[in-house]
Design a protein around this motif. Sequence first.
Motif, mmCIF file in Angstrom:
data_model
loop_
_atom_site.group_PDB
_atom_site.id
_atom_site.type_symbol
_atom_site.label_atom_id
_atom_site.label_comp_id
_atom_site.label_asym_id
_atom_site.label_seq_id
_atom_site.Cartn_x
_atom_site.Cartn_y
_atom_site.Cartn_z
ATOM 1 N N ASP A 119 -4.716 5.502 12.856
ATOM 2 C CA ASP A 119 -4.353 5.880 11.490
ATOM 3 C C ASP A 119 -5.301 6.910 10.887
ATOM 4 O O ASP A 119 -5.185 7.262 9.716
ATOM 5 C CB ASP A 119 -4.262 4.642 10.589
ATOM 6 N N ARG B 213 -12.708 -3.951 10.400
ATOM 7 C CA ARG B 213 -11.267 -3.720 10.553
ATOM 8 C C ARG B 213 -10.718 -4.526 11.736
ATOM 9 O O ARG B 213 -9.603 -5.028 11.681
ATOM 10 C CB ARG B 213 -10.982 -2.230 10.759
ATOM 11 N N GLU C 221 -6.616 -5.491 11.619
ATOM 12 C CA GLU C 221 -5.942 -4.211 11.388
ATOM 13 C C GLU C 221 -5.775 -3.411 12.684
ATOM 14 O O GLU C 221 -4.750 -2.755 12.880
ATOM 15 C CB GLU C 221 -6.737 -3.347 10.402
ATOM 16 N N THR D 229 -8.468 6.583 10.292
ATOM 17 C CA THR D 229 -9.599 5.938 9.624
ATOM 18 C C THR D 229 -10.552 5.424 10.700
ATOM 19 O O THR D 229 -10.115 4.979 11.756
ATOM 20 C CB THR D 229 -9.105 4.771 8.745
ATOM 21 N N ARG D 230 -11.827 5.478 10.415
ATOM 22 C CA ARG D 230 -12.799 5.135 11.457
ATOM 23 C C ARG D 230 -12.654 3.691 11.924
ATOM 24 O O ARG D 230 -12.263 2.803 11.170
ATOM 25 C CB ARG D 230 -14.219 5.427 11.020
ATOM 26 N N VAL E 156 -12.235 7.472 15.354
ATOM 27 C CA VAL E 156 -11.183 7.052 14.437
ATOM 28 C C VAL E 156 -10.073 6.311 15.165
ATOM 29 O O VAL E 156 -9.814 6.536 16.352
ATOM 30 C CB VAL E 156 -10.598 8.243 13.645
ATOM 31 N N GLU F 20 -22.818 7.392 9.122
ATOM 32 C CA GLU F 20 -22.802 6.744 7.813
ATOM 33 C C GLU F 20 -24.058 7.083 7.020
ATOM 34 O O GLU F 20 -25.155 7.160 7.575
ATOM 35 C CB GLU F 20 -22.723 5.228 7.962
ATOM 36 N N SER G 101 -14.030 0.191 12.883
ATOM 37 C CA SER G 101 -15.162 -0.641 12.454
ATOM 38 C C SER G 101 -14.919 -2.078 12.892
ATOM 39 O O SER G 101 -13.770 -2.496 13.071
ATOM 40 C CB SER G 101 -15.336 -0.587 10.931
#
Length: 172
Positions: A150, A158, A163, A152-153, A147, A116, A155
Amino acid sequence: MTRSERAAILGGTFTPVHNGHRALLHTAFQTASHDGAGDGHVVVGLTDSAVAKQTRSDPDHASKLGSFTDRQAQLDEELQKLGTTYSASYEIVKLEDTHGPAASRADIDALIVSPEAKAQRRAYELNEDRAENDLPRLEIHTAPFVVAEDGTRISSTRIRNGEIDEHGRLLE
């Protein structure tokens, strides 16, 4: 820890511990264990509640992190599991400011960060502070993003939002 041992440092809130955190921790253990005399040492800074609130993009998220004591116990459990794979020892220290002991400890060799931009910027600033205080600059080792299914990373946000789980599996 003896001064001949290689030492790596990293920090975060680590709640909940997920595969992205595990990538950071593996990078730290690999860095500390890989070169030099001795078995190596990893210093893991765990943010206290005030720093957690200060470093969140949404300070209200800090209230969802849990107590420092609970986070420390969960992190220690994770480190015990990881530590059996590596020769390096570890310690958990309380982070009461954003730079923590990485800014002042002369016995640290490497800083482990995420990819990041904010983490990279803090690493640069930390090394600038160290240079101003006549301390050697730290090697910067960047762990990869991990990831979810999906793409996406992963986190903590999330995960808290329901999610994904800690391994990046999508939840329904």
